[in-house]
Design an enzyme around this catalytic site. Structure first.
Site, PDB file in Angstrom:
ATOM      1  N   GLU A   1       0.848  -1.197   0.000  1.00  0.00           N
ATOM      2  CA  GLU A   1       0.000   0.000   0.000  1.00  0.00           C
ATOM      3  C   GLU A   1       0.882   1.245   0.000  1.00  0.00           C
ATOM      4  O   GLU A   1       0.602   2.207   0.717  1.00  0.00           O
ATOM      5  CB  GLU A   1      -0.934   0.020   1.227  1.00  0.00           C
ATOM      6  CG  GLU A   1      -1.844  -1.191   1.299  1.00  0.00           C
ATOM      7  CD  GLU A   1      -2.941  -1.018   2.329  1.00  0.00           C
ATOM      8  OE1 GLU A   1      -4.112  -1.082   1.949  1.00  0.00           O
ATOM      9  OE2 GLU A   1      -2.615  -0.792   3.518  1.00  0.00           O
TER      10      GLU A   1
ATOM     11  N   GLU B   1      -4.131   5.002  -3.000  1.00  0.00           N
ATOM     12  CA  GLU B   1      -5.247   4.907  -2.059  1.00  0.00           C
ATOM     13  C   GLU B   1      -5.837   6.289  -1.765  1.00  0.00           C
ATOM     14  O   GLU B   1      -5.107   7.265  -1.606  1.00  0.00           O
ATOM     15  CB  GLU B   1      -4.711   4.268  -0.767  1.00  0.00           C
ATOM     16  CG  GLU B   1      -5.782   3.929   0.236  1.00  0.00           C
ATOM     17  CD  GLU B   1      -5.188   3.377   1.548  1.00  0.00           C
ATOM     18  OE1 GLU B   1      -4.074   2.814   1.509  1.00  0.00           O
ATOM     19  OE2 GLU B   1      -5.843   3.525   2.585  1.00  0.00           O
TER      20      GLU B   1
ATOM     21  N   CYS C   1     -11.115   2.237   5.758  1.00  0.00           N
ATOM     22  CA  CYS C   1     -10.431   3.452   6.200  1.00  0.00           C
ATOM     23  C   CYS C   1     -10.767   4.655   5.328  1.00  0.00           C
ATOM     24  O   CYS C   1     -10.830   5.784   5.808  1.00  0.00           O
ATOM     25  CB  CYS C   1      -8.922   3.239   6.227  1.00  0.00           C
ATOM     26  SG  CYS C   1      -8.261   2.557   4.705  1.00  0.00           S
TER      27      CYS C   1
END
Lengths: 659, 659
Positions: free
Chosen positions: B339, B355, B423
């Site tokens: 990530e 992201e 998230c």
């Protein structure tokens, strides 16, 4: 379609089939001679030694304790797989070890024919002795099921490669018999094949199964041809006819093991091409090697039985593969996920899986499509896969291997000594060592020349011994001189492939020009005559350099160009060019020159051109700007794709930017 | 560097710092008003409801049984993770649930300020009551460690997000206090922060740890600013100073758990930026969100303490990110694997992870870099991430989300209702709902205008209440009219950002032209004067369309061009164009036109041009050929990137082929 092939389809007569010349009948020199020598002098020994290091000898030697579980492959933990009741819903590479031995023996066989190697022959003989001892009284022979999972034979054809292993041992046995005349292994495998024929088949009481990894089909055809035993051919046909028939064998087999058929690791039977009966298939799907081996077996059976229904399916599958899912190198199967096919026109370059075995499998399939007669669409593809995506898998010296054959690399894709799934090394080894058998095929009154290159072939036609001697520096030069030397004058048709890559060819027989257009059919020039000792065919193939463009539906190749010369696809390597190969463009107007370089990469013709290149200078202020990057001239040099990564590790690219 | 900033660095005086205006002090309309309304009217409720559906209420409610392990995330099986001694060498998303509540509360807080919503307020109050009940007598508060892994608190800071969760609850508490005036949650979190300060710190007997996922640092700064309690600031500084110091806390902590420190799932402490002390770091590495949160905290501490050593590290990291690892959309972190970050100039478009949280994190960091004074390199980047790579993560109606924000799609990347790792939804929700606080920052005698758009701000400067009213159709139009309305004449400097994307700007104060070149420093025009009621600033930013080119070292963007207008990056969607977008090229000579389309996608300006396109017709004979594909004209239409995938699913591309 030639009259020849139409007749074969109508009559179904086996006598019209074209069959390859066995390896010992074709002696190759030149380009392929060097490759075969590398295998015979190096690879064949290496394969044996690596098998020993991987503890494969211990597994097949009944006089030594089993090594237990050695190299876990996918999901099961060693504990799981060692559990006595473990039924292998997933697999370990150790299940395939008999196939590795089979291909290693096959490579050794052809290599021993090429070059005496007493130590290797002794080693292989010892392996054969172990298999003889290991074989059970009823003929059954599987080192995995006898040594690691006793009592579970024939309970998981879907996952455990049992018949696949049998197939490779059969191929090894046939080759060893043909190359050395020794028939011990052939006898062992005939006993095993008899046992398999007693176990599987349409008769009541026999199991209705087939293997989750195709291979036994084409192997049984070889065994039938080598032994003259029709029942092996029948069994091969049964396995093909039965595949994908409902109720589905793999469902029933799973239930019999107490497993849920839906809990299949690969989710869909497309993975092993059993999603529907083979005659109803029209898309190339699933695991690429499995697909190629199946289609190879189907092509053999189509030829042997003159089966038009199989042939029709094969033609659909061939069209699908070659118009939607084929790399320009003859590589196939873009995805690592299923080691196989994804969606139409999906051909990523850097992440191409393009397994060596899959391209080798394409050679197998293409060569078998020639069984119904010469047709250049198959032979052209066979040549492309041979010269590019398959032999790229073997280093020039025969000692190092690729599993994946990407068309682009950032420099981290390099050759390895061995692989935890070592299917590719012996596969490319046996293919290269048997290259002679792909050069020609022979029918009752015809010889087809599929491949060109310095070589001598010997065969009988209509009862007359004939030699055919090719003199050529092919593929570096397109001039091919063929001497036809019958012991006595004999009439037959000589078919010469006119490669589709060739834009201009001239043909002379004994100095007299032949009108190629008039003589050609299905991409072959056909010359029927009474051939005499000393007849000379001069075939001259223009080898100008080609720019190749991909169908615009291939997103990964859009705006790109590949270079080819003759059968060879070229690539650009970092070691010959400045780094960051993505910055190189080749304008349409750039002249491309060919240069013979006898001291480079074992002797190659390289290509050179002046391209252009964006400069990264003056980018001080961030990653993005409104001013286009400056462009400077860049010399570029390309080498044959098959020869890449034989020097300093570095970037490589096949598809250059166009323009 | 401005004199202002130099002075701040030298003196370390806090009074020189620029701080954002709190959310309630800026009322946004226009572009951002619509976005905030979508969050306030839709997203805020959805976040609460999805948390309830995910059983997060049960987890924090001491009056109900714990839900047990609900959603396993990576490696551990439910059995493993439920084992009492499980020390979480890997993680489940449930460990983060307090952070999801924290961000959900924060989003609700700003939304409640925007728009009365009694039901939501009641729901959030009930959540706060549960946290009050859950809190232990010593102040400790973690639903994971109290309900799922009792007895193991503070044993795995590396993996288990304990302080990260605390940080998000603190941010939620501060926002809820500022927006509603209710301080129950703030008091709870002060007690927890006191407990944390008693547990961690340089003093003998305290633990020398810090969190594996940064967040507590910037949260403690917020808490210190909201409460005036210096000790929270000190603790934030401690966590930053201590990070990566040897002996490494995560090594020692692992050993104390009886675990091998080397058995760390992510292999390297670069993953959580603890590979070396923060002042020695010079490359942006590891997990992107973690990195952004750390640098945000570092920037706050650099501002609060006038710490040049931190500032120097931040400037190095900023240069590294923005010159080597930043998408043109302001997205960051190309790899799904960690990530986060990979290697320099590696910016794949189709597989971009980018992201939503990471781009939101970049907004956080950039905004905090403005604490030392106006500097357009930070504000320009903040604007780019705001208008592109962050809000792309939220559908126009506020109901659907992206986790990854690729710059190219084959049509299968579509928005989802929720995510197993949720998230991003509350992160983009709270960012959008608090957009007003990014518009301005205020120092003792200066106001910096970072963002433009219809809005009203109210603040005190030098004891005088001032309103600043922007009237503008920004970002669709570059004309910005700013009325400065002090209650009484007051002298201060007004800094106006001159965006780097703007090639021509004009500035007038009360009708008189200002020489922008003379007035500008660090990308801001500075106007010091005694401001009077009715003063009017007219700022006109040229909004011509730009072609953007990437540094040629970015292999994925070579030979490609992106379109921008003002702060917006554009993309081409299948729904507006023929499919197979990879076949579209945009010649350098093509005129690009802008069209206001008030009824499209909530009102946007689209771009159009005549490009070209390879036709796939006449490709009957295979995938490859020597003739280049024919090219036809193709109309192309581009829409702002943030608005993609709000209509029919389909292909999308940001980087068009250039030429």
């Amino acid at each position: 379609m030639t009259a020849h092939r139409s007749a074969a389809r109508k009559t179904g007569k086996l006598s019209l089939a074209f069959r390859p010349l066995p390896v010992p009948q074709v002696d190759v020199r030149g380009f392929w001679g060097d490759r075969v020598d590398a295998v015979a002098s190096r690879t064949a020994d290496i394969l044996y030694e690596r098998c020993v290091e991987a503890r494969m000898l211990e597994q097949i030697d009944p006089d030594r304790p089993s090594p237990g579980l050695v190299i876990p492959f996918h999901s099961p933990s060693p504990d799981e797989a060692a559990t006595p009741g473990f039924t292998g819903s997933t697999v370990t590479t150790q299940m395939f070890w008999d196939s590795d031995w089979g291909k290693t023996i096959e490579t050794a066989a052809y290599s021993l024919y090429r070059r005496r190697n007493d130590r290797l022959e002794k080693n292989i003989d010892a392996v054969i002795d172990m298999y003889e001892k290991l074989q059970q009284p009823d003929g059954y022979l599987s080192s995995w099921y006898q040594r690691i999972q006793p009592g579970l034979r024939w309970t998981n054809l879907r996952d455990c490669h049992e018949l696949y292993c049998a197939g490779h041992l059969i191929e090894g046995a046939v080759a060893y018999f043909q190359a050395t005349g020794k028939r011990k292994l052939l006898d062992i495998l005939c006993r095993y094949a008899d046992h398999i024929a007693d176990t599987f088949g349409p008769e009541p009481g026999k199991q209705k199964g087939y293997c989750g990894h195709e291979e036994i089909e084409l192997a049984l055809v070889k065994l039938a041809r080598a032994t003259g035993q029709r029942k092996y051919m029948e069994l091969a046909k049964y396995f093909i006819d039965q595949r994908g028939v409902e109720p589905h064998y793999f469902d029933e087999e799973a239930r019999a093991r107490g497993a849920d058929p839906k809990a299949y690791h690969f989710k869909t039977y497309e993975y092993n091409q059993s999603h529907r009966p083979v005659r109803e298939q029209d898309k190339v799907v699933g695991h690429a090697v499995r697909a190629m081996y199946l289609y190879s077996g189907m092509a053999d059976i189509a030829t042997e039985y003159g089966d038009d229904t199989l042939r029709a399916a094969l033609d659909r599958l061939w069209d699908d593969l070659t118009t939607k899912s084929l790399y320009v190198t003859g590589g196939i199967g873009p995805s690592a996920h299923n080691e196989g096919f994804t969606s139409d026109y999906d051909l990523p370059n850097e992440t191409a899986y393009a397994e060596t075995c899959a391209s080798v499998g394409l050679v197998f399939w293409a060569s078998r499509m020639l069984g119904m007669g010469p047709d250049a669409r198959y032979a052209d593809m066979m040549e492309r896969a041979l010269y590019n995506g398959s032999i790229s898998g073997l280093s020039l010296d025969g000692s190092l291997f690729f599993y994946e054959n990407p068309l682009e690399s950032r420099g981290k894709h390099n050759r390895w000594k061995w692989h935890r799934c070592p299917c590719c090394p012996p596969n490319i080894g046996r293919m290269v060592a048997s290259i002679g058998s792909y050069f020609y095929s022979l029918a009752d009154d015809a010889l087809a020349v599929h491949l060109y290159g310095d070589s001598t072939a010997r065969f009988d036609i209509a009862g007359t011994p004939v030699s055919v001697v090719q003199t050529s520096n092919y593929p570096w030069d397109g001039a091919v001189s063929i001497r036809v030397e019958p012991d006595a004058p004999v009439e037959f048709t000589l078919h010469l492939r006119v490669p589709s890559w060739c834009r201009k060819a001239t043909l002379k027989v004994n100095g007299a020009s032949v009108d190629l257009d008039a003589a050609s059919n299905d991409g072959y020039a056909a010359m029927r005559r009474e051939w005499q000792k000393g007849d000379r065919v001069e075939f001259d193939l223009d080898m100008s350099i080609s720019r190749l463009f991909a169908n615009p539906q291939v997103r990964q190749d859009i705006g790109r160009v590949a270079l080819a010369r003759g059968p060879l696809i070229y690539c650009v390597e970092e070691t010959d060019n400045a780094g960051q190969l993505h910055r190189i463009s080749l304008p349409r107007t750039a002249e491309i020159e060919a240069h013979p370089e006898p001291n480079l990469l074992g002797g190659v013709v390289t290509l050179s051109a002046t391209g252009s290149r964006e400069t990264a200078e003056n980018w001080d202020d961030g990653l993005y700007r409104t001013e286009a990057p400056a462009v400077e001239q860049a010399k570029l040099k390309a080498v044959p794709y098959y020869a890449w990564d034989n020097r300093d590790p570095g970037e490589m690219v096949v598809w250059l930017r166009d323009g």
